[in-house]
Design an enzyme around this catalytic site. Structure first.
Site, PDB file in Angstrom:
ATOM      1  N   THR A   9     -15.294  -6.884  14.291  1.00  0.00           N
ATOM      2  CA  THR A   9     -15.085  -5.727  15.167  1.00  0.00           C
ATOM      3  C   THR A   9     -15.935  -4.559  14.702  1.00  0.00           C
ATOM      4  O   THR A   9     -15.943  -4.234  13.513  1.00  0.00           O
ATOM      5  CB  THR A   9     -13.614  -5.276  15.124  1.00  0.00           C
ATOM      6  N   THR A  36     -10.288  -1.801  12.105  1.00  0.00           N
ATOM      7  CA  THR A  36     -10.539  -3.230  12.221  1.00  0.00           C
ATOM      8  C   THR A  36      -9.467  -3.952  11.428  1.00  0.00           C
ATOM      9  O   THR A  36      -8.820  -3.366  10.563  1.00  0.00           O
ATOM     10  CB  THR A  36     -11.943  -3.577  11.679  1.00  0.00           C
ATOM     11  N   GLY A  37      -9.272  -5.223  11.754  1.00  0.00           N
ATOM     12  CA  GLY A  37      -8.276  -5.983  11.010  1.00  0.00           C
ATOM     13  C   GLY A  37      -7.479  -6.905  11.902  1.00  0.00           C
ATOM     14  O   GLY A  37      -7.968  -7.352  12.946  1.00  0.00           O
ATOM     15  N   ASP A  38      -6.256  -7.191  11.475  1.00  0.00           N
ATOM     16  CA  ASP A  38      -5.384  -8.082  12.238  1.00  0.00           C
ATOM     17  C   ASP A  38      -4.809  -7.313  13.426  1.00  0.00           C
ATOM     18  O   ASP A  38      -3.802  -6.621  13.330  1.00  0.00           O
ATOM     19  CB  ASP A  38      -4.259  -8.591  11.327  1.00  0.00           C
ATOM     20  N   ARG A  92      -5.144 -13.735  25.050  1.00  0.00           N
ATOM     21  CA  ARG A  92      -4.752 -12.772  24.017  1.00  0.00           C
ATOM     22  C   ARG A  92      -5.724 -11.588  23.966  1.00  0.00           C
ATOM     23  O   ARG A  92      -6.935 -11.748  24.020  1.00  0.00           O
ATOM     24  CB  ARG A  92      -4.730 -13.468  22.659  1.00  0.00           C
ATOM     25  N   VAL A  93      -5.172 -10.394  23.846  1.00  0.00           N
ATOM     26  CA  VAL A  93      -5.948  -9.162  23.687  1.00  0.00           C
ATOM     27  C   VAL A  93      -5.540  -8.524  22.362  1.00  0.00           C
ATOM     28  O   VAL A  93      -4.346  -8.454  22.048  1.00  0.00           O
ATOM     29  CB  VAL A  93      -5.682  -8.193  24.859  1.00  0.00           C
ATOM     30  N   GLY A  94      -6.500  -8.063  21.604  1.00  0.00           N
ATOM     31  CA  GLY A  94      -6.217  -7.447  20.320  1.00  0.00           C
ATOM     32  C   GLY A  94      -6.152  -5.934  20.396  1.00  0.00           C
ATOM     33  O   GLY A  94      -5.938  -5.352  21.469  1.00  0.00           O
ATOM     34  N   ASP A  95      -6.369  -5.321  19.253  1.00  0.00           N
ATOM     35  CA  ASP A  95      -6.241  -3.867  19.171  1.00  0.00           C
ATOM     36  C   ASP A  95      -7.480  -3.130  19.686  1.00  0.00           C
ATOM     37  O   ASP A  95      -7.412  -1.942  19.998  1.00  0.00           O
ATOM     38  CB  ASP A  95      -5.962  -3.439  17.731  1.00  0.00           C
TER      39      ASP A  95
END
Lengths: 137, 188
Positions: free
Chosen positions: A1, A52-54, A29-32
């Site tokens: 990211t 960035t990250g999980d 699925r959509v992330g942050d």
């Protein structure tokens, strides 16, 4: 990211994030990344943040919104980044995260967990980009 | 602070090409902060940076790459984003189109793709030989790791298709995420 913040000479600020998300995710699925306040956030009166990250965990905490609001309340960029990361660590001790924060004057700092987070910056008359390595909390 | 203008972003290594592109653009008087962010992020998308940005990375269970992006103006606080964008490489560009050509904040999925195409963005597969190979290897390894829980067959050892299983009466969802090991390729 990639999450990026830009400060124009005029003081105008912008932020953005782009990612292809998590590998082998459940389709749909959509992330942050595209969540305002999670992947990034900016207020030209205060400063900006990139993360960035999980993303499945981070988007529950809006770490960039939190960090910019912490700046507004007087924290330094580094303290604001650490505070945002610690809020996630309290509930998810194994979370992998990285948060970079910059105030409207260009002062910056970062924090991360679960890995050695790095961020890059170039400003003023710098001839090349500098990379900062941030040990995990 | 090194002074203004300034560009700062997550990660070093291949991501510094994005930093440089955005910073150098800000030296031009006509470039706005939004322009710089769009240029920086699109540089990373085109370069694929470390594989976590742009086409050909992070394939889903069906081996498809989808993109998430967002751009925000710190003056107006207006934000545009796209989520699970399919078949369009320039995700940050589409996010900016959402910001500048709608009063919405987020578009998602196939309909975000339709919006992108209608706004002049090219559509095409986001897969590459490398992403197809990575997905095939993941399937050959029993689809491990994955993000499924409380399904049958056992997601810790089997591929899908999966069906939900009834949750036990003492089920505590606190255990699901907090104890999950975060897989190296699992992050955004």
């Amino acid at each position: 990211t990639i999450s990026m913040i830009a400060l124009h000479r005029s003081g105008a600020m912008a932020a953005g994030t782009s990612t292809n998300g998590a590998g082998h995710k459940v389709p749909g699925r959509v992330g942050d990344g595209p969540i305002t306040g999670s992947g990034s956030y900016v207020d030209s009166d205060v400063g900006g943040c990139g993360a960035t990250g999980d993303g499945d965990i981070m988007m529950r905490f809006l770490p960039c919104y939190q960090a910019v609001e912490s700046l507004r309340r007087g924290m330094s960029p580094r303290a604001a980044a650490e505070d945002a990361v610690r809020r996630m660590l309290r509930k998810y001790p194994a979370v992998q995260s990285g948060v970079v924060v910059v105030d409207r004057e260009g002062r910056h700092g970062g924090a991360g967990s679960g890995w050695t987070f790095t961020y890059a910056y170039r400003g003023g008359a710098m001839g090349e980009t500098a990379v900062v390595s941030v040990p995990p909390i | 602070s090194p002074g203004l203008p300034l560009v700062i972003n997550t990660w070093g290594g291949p991501f510094t090409a994005a930093t440089d592109a955005a910073y150098l653009s800000l030296l031009e008087p006509q470039t706005s902060a939004l322009d710089a962010v769009e240029l920086g992020c699109s540089t990373c998308e085109a370069n694929q940076c470390d594989g976590s940005v742009g086409y050909g990375g992070s394939p889903d269970e069906n081996c498809e790459t989808t993109l998430d992006a967002m751009i925000m103006d710190g003056g107006s606080m207006k934000s545009g984003s796209v989520a699970a964008l399919r078949r369009v490489r320039n995700a940050i560009g589409v996010a900016r189109a959402v910001l500048e050509h709608t009063t919405h904040t987020m578009l998602a999925g196939d309909l975000a793709t339709d919006f992108a195409v209608a706004n002049g963005f090219a559509a095409g597969s986001l897969s590459t030989g490398a992403s197809a190979a990575a997905c095939a290897a993941w399937r050959a390894a029993g689809c491990q790791p994955n993000y499924r829980i409380n399904v049958t067959p056992d997601p810790a050892s089997s591929c899908g298709p999966y069906a939900p299983t009834p949750l036990p009466p003492d089920y505590d969802d606190d255990d699901d995420d907090a104890d999950r090991g975060v897989v190296p390729e699992g992050h955004d």
